[in-house]
Scaffold this motif. Structure first.
Motif, short mmCIF file in Angstrom:
data_model
loop_
_atom_site.label_atom_id
_atom_site.label_comp_id
_atom_site.label_asym_id
_atom_site.label_seq_id
_atom_site.Cartn_x
_atom_site.Cartn_y
_atom_site.Cartn_z
N ALA A 117 42.55 86.82 53.44
CA ALA A 117 43.64 87.78 53.19
C ALA A 117 43.16 88.95 52.34
O ALA A 117 43.53 90.11 52.58
N VAL A 118 42.32 88.65 51.36
CA VAL A 118 41.75 89.72 50.53
C VAL A 118 40.95 90.69 51.41
O VAL A 118 41.08 91.92 51.31
N GLU A 119 40.14 90.13 52.30
CA GLU A 119 39.34 90.98 53.20
C GLU A 119 40.23 91.85 54.08
O GLU A 119 39.93 93.03 54.32
N GLU A 120 41.32 91.26 54.56
CA GLU A 120 42.22 92.04 55.42
C GLU A 120 42.81 93.22 54.64
O GLU A 120 42.83 94.36 55.15
N ASP A 121 43.23 92.96 53.42
CA ASP A 121 43.81 94.03 52.59
C ASP A 121 42.79 95.12 52.31
O ASP A 121 43.08 96.32 52.42
N LEU A 122 41.59 94.69 51.94
CA LEU A 122 40.58 95.69 51.56
C LEU A 122 40.06 96.43 52.78
O LEU A 122 39.77 97.63 52.70
N GLN A 123 39.98 95.73 53.92
CA GLN A 123 39.54 96.43 55.13
C GLN A 123 40.58 97.45 55.57
O GLN A 123 40.24 98.52 56.09
N ALA A 124 41.85 97.12 55.33
CA ALA A 124 42.92 98.08 55.65
C ALA A 124 42.74 99.35 54.81
O ALA A 124 42.94 100.47 55.29
N GLN A 125 42.34 99.15 53.56
CA GLN A 125 42.08 100.32 52.70
C GLN A 125 40.84 101.07 53.16
O GLN A 125 40.82 102.29 53.23
N ALA A 126 39.76 100.33 53.45
CA ALA A 126 38.51 100.97 53.86
C ALA A 126 38.71 101.75 55.16
O ALA A 126 38.16 102.86 55.33
N GLY A 127 39.51 101.17 56.06
CA GLY A 127 39.73 101.82 57.35
C GLY A 127 40.41 103.16 57.23
O GLY A 127 40.27 104.04 58.09
N ASP A 128 41.15 103.36 56.15
CA ASP A 128 41.86 104.63 55.95
C ASP A 128 41.03 105.66 55.18
O ASP A 128 41.55 106.72 54.83
N THR A 129 39.77 105.36 54.88
CA THR A 129 38.98 106.33 54.10
C THR A 129 38.29 107.34 55.01
O THR A 129 37.95 107.05 56.17
N ALA A 130 38.06 108.53 54.45
CA ALA A 130 37.30 109.56 55.16
C ALA A 130 35.88 109.06 55.40
O ALA A 130 35.25 109.42 56.40
N ASP A 131 35.39 108.23 54.48
CA ASP A 131 34.01 107.74 54.64
C ASP A 131 33.86 106.84 55.86
O ASP A 131 32.79 106.82 56.49
N PHE A 132 34.89 106.09 56.20
CA PHE A 132 34.80 105.26 57.42
C PHE A 132 34.75 106.17 58.65
O PHE A 132 33.93 105.99 59.55
N THR A 133 35.61 107.19 58.67
CA THR A 133 35.59 108.15 59.79
C THR A 133 34.20 108.77 59.91
O THR A 133 33.62 108.86 61.00
N GLU A 134 33.66 109.19 58.73
CA GLU A 134 32.34 109.80 58.72
C GLU A 134 31.26 108.82 59.20
O GLU A 134 30.37 109.19 59.97
N GLY A 135 31.36 107.57 58.75
CA GLY A 135 30.36 106.57 59.13
C GLY A 135 30.30 106.36 60.63
O GLY A 135 29.22 106.34 61.23
N VAL A 136 31.46 106.24 61.24
CA VAL A 136 31.50 106.00 62.69
C VAL A 136 31.07 107.26 63.44
O VAL A 136 30.29 107.20 64.40
N THR A 137 31.57 108.43 62.97
CA THR A 137 31.22 109.69 63.63
C THR A 137 29.70 109.90 63.58
O THR A 137 29.07 110.28 64.58
N ALA A 138 29.12 109.64 62.40
CA ALA A 138 27.67 109.83 62.24
C ALA A 138 26.91 108.88 63.14
O ALA A 138 25.93 109.27 63.80
N PHE A 139 27.37 107.63 63.21
CA PHE A 139 26.68 106.65 64.06
C PHE A 139 26.68 107.12 65.52
O PHE A 139 25.64 107.12 66.19
N LEU A 140 27.87 107.54 65.99
CA LEU A 140 27.98 107.93 67.40
C LEU A 140 27.23 109.23 67.68
O LEU A 140 26.79 109.48 68.80
N SER A 141 27.06 110.06 66.63
CA SER A 141 26.32 111.32 66.79
C SER A 141 24.83 111.13 66.54
O SER A 141 24.07 112.11 66.52
N LYS A 142 24.44 109.90 66.24
CA LYS A 142 23.03 109.58 65.97
C LYS A 142 22.46 110.44 64.85
O LYS A 142 21.38 111.02 64.94
#
Ligand code: LHQ
Length: 272
Positions: free
Chosen positions: A239-264
């Motif tokens: 449950a702790v992981e679910e809560d914290l992942q919900a927070q991480a998923g809403d960060t600009a850094d997560f968007t950036e991480g995925v965007t950077a990965f897909l852009s190589k």
């Protein structure tokens, strides 16, 4: 920065997102008097509310990291005293006033804290190092649970940190014998993450801190998740992981991480 008689007992340095706190009472191996304890608490508290600080390094000036409580400040004791009656209440109050908030702010800080252990870490000075998230030690550093040598119990979190880091058997050995152990032995026991040549400690700790300071916002959430696990069962921790992942998923850094990965390309995290 706190200054006593023209001398700062805590040096506060900034380099990009890295805040370096250097305990500066080298003549007494940076043992902790009220002034230094207050300065440490103020500095960690300020770091907590400064979003530009993304990693904190704690180290000591001179040949010691921190020799624990300044024993010259233990009122009512010293040469000539008959027994410690009445001193115990003062120790409890001192722990509550200074150590509990300091250890708590380090552990609850939503960013990584690195101890750069430059020399001996004794008593509450060892507790301070153990409260940090990662420890890099100089080859000549050493660690001792000095408490038993003066008839006290480990405090400032050592009884919590030690069994969790090294297991109960080794924790009991360290706490009951109070022997001074080398950085190499501390590494073997799992007390520190790395040991480096003395001259390389500032650069090694600095490089680690710089890397963490360019990491994503999730570093603080990772810290929270792992420490929560020490007191959780699996269902609670999921449950702790679910809560914290919900927070991480809403960060600009997560968007950036995925965007950077897909852009190589490498990601450029902003810590938000
Ligand atoms: C010190 C200290 C020190 C003052 C070295 N105080 N001067 C306790 C009570 C109250 C409330 C809250 O919680 C606590 C928790 C604790 O932290 S209890 C544990 C307190 N710490 C200790 O018992 C360690 C005492 N120090 C030592 O055993 C040695 O100094 C160690 C093993 C750390 C280092 O040994 P050496 O490398 O041989 O250095 P040294 O002993 O020569 O120390 C250098 C100087 O620093 C010396 O002063 P001096 O004027 O002779 O040059 C020491 O008196 C002073 N110093 N620790 N905690």
């Amino acid at each position: 920065m706190t200054t006593v008689a023209g001398r700062a007992v805590l040096d506060v340095g900034r380099d990009g997102g890295v805040l370096t706190l250097t305990m500066n009472r080298p003549d007494v191996l940076n043992s902790l008097d009220d002034e230094l304890l207050s300065a440490l608490l103020a500095a960690f508290s300020a770091a907590a509310s400064d979003s530009a600080v993304r990693c904190v390094v704690l180290t000591g000036a001179g040949r010691g990291f921190c020799a624990g409580a300044d024993l010259s400040q233990v009122s009512g004791l010293g040469p000539g005293s008959v027994d410690g009656r009445g001193v115990g209440a003062a120790l409890r109050a001192h722990l509550q006033e200074h150590y509990r908030p300091l250890i708590s702010v380090i552990r609850s800080l939503d960013k990584p804290v690195v101890a750069a252990v430059n020399g001996v870490a004794a008593g509450a000075g060892m507790s301070l190092a153990l409260a940090c998230d990662l420890r890099v030690a100089a080859e000549s550093a050493s660690f001792l649970q000095a408490f038993v040598r003066i008839g006290l119990v480990p405090d400032a979190g050592s009884t919590y940190f030690l069994p969790r880091l090294v297991g109960m058997g080794k924790a009991m050995e360290l706490a009951m014998l109070g022997d001074r152990i080398s950085a190499a032995d501390a590494l073997a026991a799992g007390l520190v993450n790395a040991v480096v040549p003395d001259a390389e400690l500032p650069s090694a700790a600095g490089a680690l801190a710089a890397r963490l300071a360019t990491g994503p916002r999730s570093l603080g959430l990772i810290k929270r998740a792992l420490y929560a696990s020490l007191d959780s069962d699996l269902p609670a921790q999921l449950a702790v992981e679910e809560d914290l992942q919900a927070q991480a998923g809403d960060t600009a850094d997560f968007t950036e991480g995925v965007t950077a990965f897909l852009s190589k390309r490498p990601p450029h995290f902003k810590g938000r």
